[in-house]
Structure formats: C-alpha cells, structure tokens
Write a protein that holds these residues in place. Structure first.
Motif, PDB file in Angstrom:
ATOM      1  N   GLU A 163       8.893   2.490  -4.447  1.00 28.49           N
ATOM      2  CA  GLU A 163       9.369   1.614  -3.631  1.00 28.49           C
ATOM      3  C   GLU A 163       8.059   0.470  -3.469  1.00 28.49           C
ATOM      4  O   GLU A 163       8.126  -0.802  -3.630  1.00 28.49           O
ATOM      5  CB  GLU A 163       9.802   1.821  -2.254  1.00 28.49           C
ATOM      6  N   GLU A 164       6.811   0.996  -3.342  1.00 31.06           N
ATOM      7  CA  GLU A 164       5.559   0.280  -3.021  1.00 31.06           C
ATOM      8  C   GLU A 164       5.318  -0.375  -4.255  1.00 31.06           C
ATOM      9  O   GLU A 164       5.049  -1.716  -4.487  1.00 31.06           O
ATOM     10  CB  GLU A 164       4.583   1.425  -2.550  1.00 31.06           C
ATOM     11  N   LEU A 165       5.669   0.243  -5.417  1.00 28.21           N
ATOM     12  CA  LEU A 165       5.173  -0.314  -6.694  1.00 28.21           C
ATOM     13  C   LEU A 165       6.318  -1.438  -6.816  1.00 28.21           C
ATOM     14  O   LEU A 165       5.710  -2.742  -7.510  1.00 28.21           O
ATOM     15  CB  LEU A 165       5.421   0.642  -7.954  1.00 28.21           C
ATOM     16  N   ILE A 166       7.607  -1.702  -6.616  1.00 26.06           N
ATOM     17  CA  ILE A 166       8.300  -2.427  -6.729  1.00 26.06           C
ATOM     18  C   ILE A 166       7.786  -3.666  -5.879  1.00 26.06           C
ATOM     19  O   ILE A 166       7.856  -5.104  -6.572  1.00 26.06           O
ATOM     20  CB  ILE A 166       9.917  -2.215  -6.346  1.00 26.06           C
ATOM     21  N   GLN A 167       7.598  -3.542  -4.778  1.00 29.65           N
ATOM     22  CA  GLN A 167       6.854  -4.705  -4.113  1.00 29.65           C
ATOM     23  C   GLN A 167       5.845  -5.256  -4.619  1.00 29.65           C
ATOM     24  O   GLN A 167       5.687  -6.578  -4.392  1.00 29.65           O
ATOM     25  CB  GLN A 167       6.349  -4.061  -2.560  1.00 29.65           C
ATOM     26  N   GLU A 168       4.897  -4.641  -5.387  1.00 32.65           N
ATOM     27  CA  GLU A 168       3.847  -5.249  -5.945  1.00 32.65           C
ATOM     28  C   GLU A 168       4.130  -5.931  -7.236  1.00 32.65           C
ATOM     29  O   GLU A 168       3.747  -6.913  -7.475  1.00 32.65           O
ATOM     30  CB  GLU A 168       2.825  -3.899  -6.168  1.00 32.65           C
TER      31      GLU A 168
END
Lengths: 294, 331, 269
Positions: free
Chosen positions: C205-210
């Motif tokens: 999920e963090e990666l998607i934000q980025e």
C-alpha cells in the motif's frame, strides 16, 4: 425387546471373527499375487544374466555377426541402433512436441481438434507390426528408401509419436496459468509466451515422456522385421540411406536358431539392450523426481 | 506520508544515479516507442501456428496412411483370392505352389488361443495386484512395486519371447511332457505377463480414484477392508477396470514377437493348445522374414491379415474408450 | 449520464482544473457465453490517480480490470460491445495490438506470479521480449525497477538467485518491479494483496502511494479499508453494474446510493 437386541448384537459380534478371517485370507492371496509378479521379473532377469553374462566381453561388443558363435558380436547391431535413434530422436521429438503445442495452445475447442485427438489415442493402440506394414509400403517402397536407416527410423518415429504427443500435452497443460498471464501481461506475444515460459517449464515432463518413448523404439522388433531390416550385416553404415541391422534384430536372429550357443549370445545381447534401457529409464525417473516437487 | 515520499525520493535518486534523468527520456521508453511506431508484430506469429498445425496433421496422416495402405493392398489381394474363401475356408496354406488356400480362420483362432490364455493368466493376477496395491499395501510396498511394474512394462517383447522359448516352455514341458516345443500355453502365459502392467496400473488408477469418503463410509459402519473393496470400491471402479482389461486384451491381440518366437508357424484350426500354431501377427513376420517377392499373392496376403488384425485391435480400443467414457460420471 | 455530472462537480470541489483521462469506458457490455457479466459500464479514469474498484465477489470488478488490458481475451467464449478508450484510442480496434496495449498498461495479479527464473531474469524478461538486448540498459533497468518497487535494498546481493526464494510479499513487489521495467503508463492491480499477510500488505500500500506520483493506478480490492486508505476515487460494482463512482471520501462518507451504503457498512458482501 432388550433380549432380542442383545442376541442380535451377540450374533454380529460372533460373525466378526469369520469376516476378519476372510479378510485375512483375501489379503494373503493378493499379497501372494503381488509377490509372484515381482518374482517373475526376478526370474526373468536372473535367467538372462546367468545365460548371457559369460558371453559378455569386449570382443562381443567389437565383433560383427558370425556363423561361429564364439566369434559373433553385436558391433553392427549397436552401431545400427544408434544410427536409427539418430533419426528417431529429432524426428519424433520435433513432431511430437510441435503437435502437442498446437493442440494445447493454438487449436480451437472444435470438432477438428477432437478428431485429431481421437486419432492420436487410437494410433497409440495400433499394433507395432501394423506400423511396420505402413513403413514397408510408404517409406521402403513408395519413397524408395529401401531397407535403410531412414525408412526404419521414420517408421519408429511414427510408432512413438502418439506417446510423445500425449506426454508433452500433459506437461504443457501442467504449466500454471498464472505464469502465462504474467507473460501476456507484459505484452508478450503468444509464441513468445510459449517459447519462453510454457516450454521451459514443461521441458522436464516432455523429456521424461520422450525418453520412455525412445526406449520403446530401441527395443521394438516387429516393425524392423516387416520393413525388411537384415540381420546378418558385416559392415557399418556410413549414412542414413545405408542398410543396417539393429540390436533387437540381432537378438531375434540368434533366438530363432536352434543351437544353444546362439541362445546364450541372444541372452548376452539382451543384457546389453536392457542395460541401455535401464539407463534411459533411470534418467527419466531422475528428471521426474527432480522436478516433481515444483 | 512524509516517510513514504522520502523513500520515493531515494528510489528516484537511485535512478538518477544511473544517468536516467526522467521517465520520458529513458532508453527503455525510447526503444519501446520506436517499436510501437515500427510495427509491433513479426511474421513469426502467423507462420508458427501453421507449421505446428502441419506437425499435428502428421498423426492424422499416419492413421490415414495405415487405413489406406491396408485397404488398397487388401483390395489387390482380393483380386487374386476370393473374399469368400478368405472368410470361410478353414485352412491357411499360402506356401503351396499348386493349391494355395487363404482362409483366415486358423490365424484368427491362433490369435484367440494366445489372447485367451494371456487373459486367464493376467486378469486375475493383475486385478489381485491392483487391489492389493490400492486397498491393502502401505506406502513402502507401493514404492517397491511401482518400479517393478514399470520395468515389466518396459521390457521389450523380444526379451519376453526369448524368456518364453528358453525358460517357460522347457519348464512347462518338464511338468507336462506332452507339450510340444512350440505351443500356445507358454507364449500365452508370457503375453499375459507382458500385459499385467497395463491391467495393474489402469485398474489401480480406477480404484484409487474412488473418493476417500466412500471408503471411510464403508469402513465406519464396521466393514472389513475386503468387504469395502469388493462391495463398494470394486463396483465403483468397474468401468475403469473393464477398460483396463479390454486394453490389455487389445495389446495381447497385437503382440508379435513373443508368438513369433515361441508359438511356431503352423496355421492350425485344431483346438488343442499344446502344439504349434500361427497367429495373424506371426504370419506377417514369417512372410517378411522370408523371401516372398514383392507383388506375389503371398506379399499382398500380409496386408489382408494386417487389416483383419487392425480391425480387431481398433474395435477393442474403441470399446475401451466407450466403456470408460460411458461410466465416467459415476462420481 | 448522471455519474459524469456528479464527477465533474466533485472535480471542481477538489479544485482540479484539468483532468486528463487515461481510460474512458463507454457503454461497455460483456458476456461469458450467456452470462451477462458487465452491463453498460461507463467510467472515466483519471491520470496519476489511484482508482479503486470495490464490490462483492462476482460483481464483475475483476472482469472489468482484465478487460482494460484485454487479458479477458484469454478466457474462451467472451463477447463484448461498447468501447474502452485508452488515451483516446479504442482498445478493441484491430489496429491497436493487444501486445502494445499490455506493454503500455502493466498488470499485477492476485497471486504473486514470478517466473521460475532468477530475480534478475524476471525483470529482464519484459525487456527481452520487446527486443531490448543491450546489457547495460537491462542492468540499469533491473536496478531502477527494483528500487522503484522498494525491493532493491532487500535483494541487491542476490538478484541472480531464484525468485521463488523470496517471501510472498517480496514476490509481489518483484511482480510490480517487473511491470515497472517496461515503464508503463497505467498499472492495473487485481487484488494484489489478497494473498499476503498484513505487514506485506502495508508495504504494498505504501508503494502504491508512491507509484501514484508517476503512474496511473487502477486497483481492484475486496478490502474496503484498503480502498479508503489508498485511493483517490472509488467505483462500486454490483451485479455487473457500476452503482456509484465518485471521490473516495464521498463514497465512504456520504454515498448517494443506498446499496453503496449497505455494502460499505457491511450489510452484505
């Protein structure tokens, strides 16, 4: 009421003993049958080794066939079998794997595909001697190959083709769909997906099935007899259009002679044949076990 | 959010370090754009399926080749020999210079004798082994028996023929001296040995594909293993078992080398099993090892015999497929 | 359509003056044989946003995302009508080759599906099939993609080891890296965390934000909290129809349709 119930359950309990005895007897019979089947194999191998081993020697491998048993060898037969397999392996593998890829990846689910599939499974049940008749008519006579390595090799290729196709189809079908999706998802074309993802994954399965099919081709005799492969050959072939003899033909020739010495030679030839086949089978089993866990 | 964009910056930094200043100008992007503009597909994608189709067509051509060859040459044969004689005469005597007779019956009878003995030997034995392996045997026994059966299945028939002639025949003749050197019993038994692996492996597949709950259901009401096997599992697997037997019989009919070596070469319409006989397959071998010239009636006769053989085995294979398809939906 | 109207109003509220569409779906219908799986779908998907698609299983959300890069073609017996425009090009048009579409639009699947090859080869695969053979470019791209998927630090010492040696979460990030190597425009994610543990899920999920900074992302999820956490807009699918499509906050806080409200508050699904 209670009494009746008690008597009934007592009867059932009394019968258990006889039922268990029956079970034991049957189990014993089945076990004996299993043991017997194993013993047959042991006897067969033992007999052949005892009979043939004394005749195994460097000379036996190095000599040509001879009318004198003590000078006879299997050089021409071994070299001939290798030549024949040099035709069979590429031919059957290319056509077998190609057919399997077509059927699994390209063919539509239609009547034509079902018909081809039915053809293949029926071909697998055609006796090898009938393949010999096909080879005799088409390759030996119609194409004019004569009783050459090419004629025999093509005949054997057709014989083992169904086995290789079915084994390759199973291996291709076992490739996880997720991997194909991953490849398509990156924009790979169909053939790229097949050649870079599907085939590499299916290779162990294809190899296992194909090796077993090739070991069948090495041991088959009937089609060679029918296409007219000679048994008495005292030279080595120098090309695929040359005449040749093969290991099972040589064994057949020695077996059908009345003299005991020739039977011993046949046993020695069988040992050589079986060693080759066992080696091939071991490789197939090794590949299977190595990649099964995946 | 802060932390995340920090990681993002790090990631980009790595990229910048690799002399890729921004996404639009990266070499990968450039190369891909070039590809989009220059046409995406190559001809290979269109040609390969066609090549593969022709490879798959080889199997069909083979079947066609077999059927046409047999029919065509059989027709030639019936130009020389009356079809009525072929089916009704009870003698097969092609090598006579003056009065050759071509009645297929003795060859069919020879094949039937061998097949009968082989089935009598292999069916009970094969089913017993299959039941033992699927219902009684532990993992270790199965682990030992699997390779044994595989080796038995992989032994070339020429080896079985040798075994029949040099071991089984002398052994039987020791027990019953009336048996001749070439007979039906010894090759019959050895053909039986040859088809045991077929019967065992296919029957065992059928038996072990009966779902485990069925087995547990029977055992839970106090059935013994034998009662479970004989009254529940065996009937449930019957179609697969029958198909395995039919396939075994088909292989016995087509078996060539064992009978050529150990059964003799005397076409016989007599019913006895202890003397020399000839089967359809061994006749083909006899003619092709001899020097019957191309174009003679004898030469064409092998196609008529081969055709008959082909019809027999095809019928068996179709029957086996029918049985296993017909009853497949049982569970 | 009312959906569009609502959307443009929301856009104004969010203060976006300009919205570039990556995908514009118009009256899309899809059948599996006789089963009408997608009914009159109309959706406009913005560039550089995370668009979440939610709905109960069997609602057509997975079918829809697979239609966006035509992976649905792999399912036999599928029929479609209507259109989907990707950057104003109809993806069903014969001249728009699926291979090109799928190169421009990457996809991450439900179950991590790395190839049975090394980590390096997994990422190089996409480049090689597109004819990029230059070793230097490949090496650089492998590193860049792994960094982009926040995996580089974890695997930099073993990029030539089998990908199957990675954990599930790492494998999924490898699959994302594999996508990034082709520098796609859009990344489709079909329930990318459904097979992962909570910690790996959080990382993704963090990666998607980025990734959102540089890519347009469309994500199918059965996890409503996830949609609420990561997406800018959310479409709610039910029985093959789009019930509601709006800014995520609106969908979760004041849905217009009572069915959306029922689903969000866990009354079914």
């Amino acid at each position: 009421m209670e009494n009746v119930e008690r008597i009934k359950s007592e009867e059932m309990i009394n019968r258990i003993d006889s039922r268990l005895t029956k079970n034991k007897v049957v189990k014993g019979l089945f076990f004996t049958a299993t043991l017997f089947t194993s013993i047959i194999l042991i006897v067969l191998l033992y007999r052949i080794i005892v009979q043939g081993a004394p005749y195994l020697s460097w000379d036996f491998l190095q000599n040509f066939a001879s009318r004198r048993p003590e000078q006879a060898g299997i050089k021409a037969a071994v070299v001939g079998t290798i030549w024949m397999m040099a035709v069979v392996v590429p031919t059957a593998a290319i056509f077998g794997v190609g057919s399997a890829i077509y059927l699994e990846e390209y063919a539509g689910k239609n009547a034509l595909t079902r018909w081809i599939q039915m053809n293949i499974s029926n071909l697998a049940g055609v006796p090898s001697v009938v393949f010999g008749l096909l080879g005799l008519t088409i390759f030996v006579r119609l194409f004019g190959f004569g009783n050459s390595i090419l004629a025999a090799g093509f005949t054997m290729s057709l014989l083992v083709l169904p086995v290789i196709i079915v084994a390759s189809q199973e291996a291709i079908r076992a490739v996880p769909n997720e991997l194909k999706e991953a490849s398509y998802g990156l924009g790979a074309t169909k053939w790229q997906t097949i050649s870079r993802v599907v085939i590499p994954y299916a290779v162990p399965g294809i190899a296992t099935g194909s090796i077993l099919a090739f070991s069948r081709a090495i041991g088959e005799t009937a089609p060679l007899i029918v296409v007219g492969i000679p048994t008495f050959v005292a030279f080595l072939p120098s090309g695929v259009f040359d005449s040749f003899t093969a290991l099972p033909m040589q064994i057949y020739n020695w077996t059908s002679r009345p003299q005991e010495e020739f039977h011993n030679l046949a046993a020695a030839g069988i040992i050589v044949l079986l060693v080759v086949l066992i080696m091939m089978n071991s490789v197939a089993v090794w590949i299977r076990n190595r990649y099964q866990s995946r | 959010m802060r932390v995340m964009s920090f990681i993002g910056v790090l990631g980009l930094k790595g990229a910048i370090g690799l002399k890729t200043k921004n996404k639009e100008l990266s070499p990968v992007h450039e190369l891909l754009e070039k590809k989009y503009n220059g046409g995406f597909l190559n001809r290979r994608e269109k040609i390969i399926p066609i090549i593969l189709f022709f490879m798959a067509a080889v199997s069909v051509l083979t079947t066609l080749g077999i059927v046409l060859t047999l029919i065509f040459e059989t027709f030639t044969f019936f130009g020389d020999v009356s079809i009525v004689e072929f089916f009704t005469a009870t003698e097969w005597y092609p090598f006579s210079k003056t009065e050759a007779v071509y009645g297929i019956w003795p060859l069919v009878l020879g094949t039937l004798k061998i097949t009968l003995i082989a089935s009598l030997f292999a069916v009970p034995l094969g089913l017993a082994v299959a039941l033992y392996l699927s219902e009684y045997a532990g993992a270790r026994t199965r682990k030992i028996m699997k390779p044994i059966l595989e080796v038995l299945a992989g032994v070339p028939t020429i080896v079985y023929g040798f075994f029949a002639l040099t071991f089984v025949t002398p052994f039987l003749r020791g027990l019953f001296p009336s048996i001749e050197l070439f007979n039906a019993i010894s090759p019959g038994i050895v053909v039986g040995i040859m088809i045991i692996p077929t019967i065992v492996s296919l029957s065992e597949d059928a038996l072990s594909s009966v779902p485990e709950p069925v087995r547990h259901g029977a055992l839970a009401i106090g059935s013994t293993k034998w009662e479970t096997a004989s009254k529940v599992i065996f009937p449930a697997a019957l179609s697969g078992i029958l198909a395995s037997i039919v396939l075994g019989i088909s292989r016995a009919i087509g078996e060539t080398m064992i009978v050529s070596i150990a059964a003799g070469s005397t076409p016989s319409a007599a019913l006895n099993l202890t003397s020399s006989l000839q089967t359809m397959t061994s006749y083909i071998v006899q003619v092709t090892t001899g020097d019957a010239g191309f174009g003679t009636t004898i030469y064409y006769s092998i196609y008529a015999v081969g055709f008959t053989l082909f019809v027999f085995t095809l019928a068996m294979n179709v029957l086996a497929q029918f049985i296993s398809k017909r009853f497949r939906e049982e569970y | 359509m009312t959906l569009t109207a609502v959307k443009s109003k929301e856009n104004n509220q969010a203060g976006q003056t300009e919205n570039v569409l990556v995908y514009n779906t118009k009256d899309l219908n899809l059948w599996y044989g006789d089963h009408h799986a997608l009914k009159n779908i109309n959706l406009e998907i913005n560039e550089r946003e995370v668009t979440a698609i939610i709905g109960p299983s069997g609602c057509g959300k997975s079918t829809y995302i697979k239609t966006l890069n035509r992976m649905i073609d792999l399912v036999p017996g599928v029929k479609t009508n209507g259109s989907i425009e990707y950057r104003e090009r109809d993806i069903f048009n014969k001249d728009f080759l699926v291979e090109e579409l799928r190169t421009r639009v990457g996809m991450v699947f439900q179950k991590p599906n790395p190839f049975p090859k090394s980590i390096y080869e997994n990422i190089a695969f996409g480049l090689k099939i597109h004819g990029i053979k230059n070793k230097q470019i490949i090496n650089e791209t492998v590193e860049k993609s792994l960094r982009g998927a926040a995996l580089w630090e974890e695997v930099k010492d073993r990029i030539h080891e089998p990908a199957y040696g990675l954990s599930g979460g790492q494998q999924q990030r490898l699959c994302i890296a594999r996508c990034l190597a082709l520098e796609p425009d859009v990344i489709l994610m079909d329930e990318p965390t459904s097979a992962l543990d909570p910690v790996s899920t959080l990382k993704i999920e963090e990666l998607i934000q980025e990734l959102k900074q540089r890519y347009s992302i469309i994500i199918v999820t059965h996890n409503m909290q996830q949609a609420a956490r990561i997406s800018d807009r959310t479409a709610f699918f039910l029985n093959g129809e789009v019930v509601e499509y709006d800014v995520t906050d609106t969908i979760f806080n004041s849905p217009a349709d009572s069915r959306t409200d029922d689903y969000i508050s866990g009354r079914f699904g």
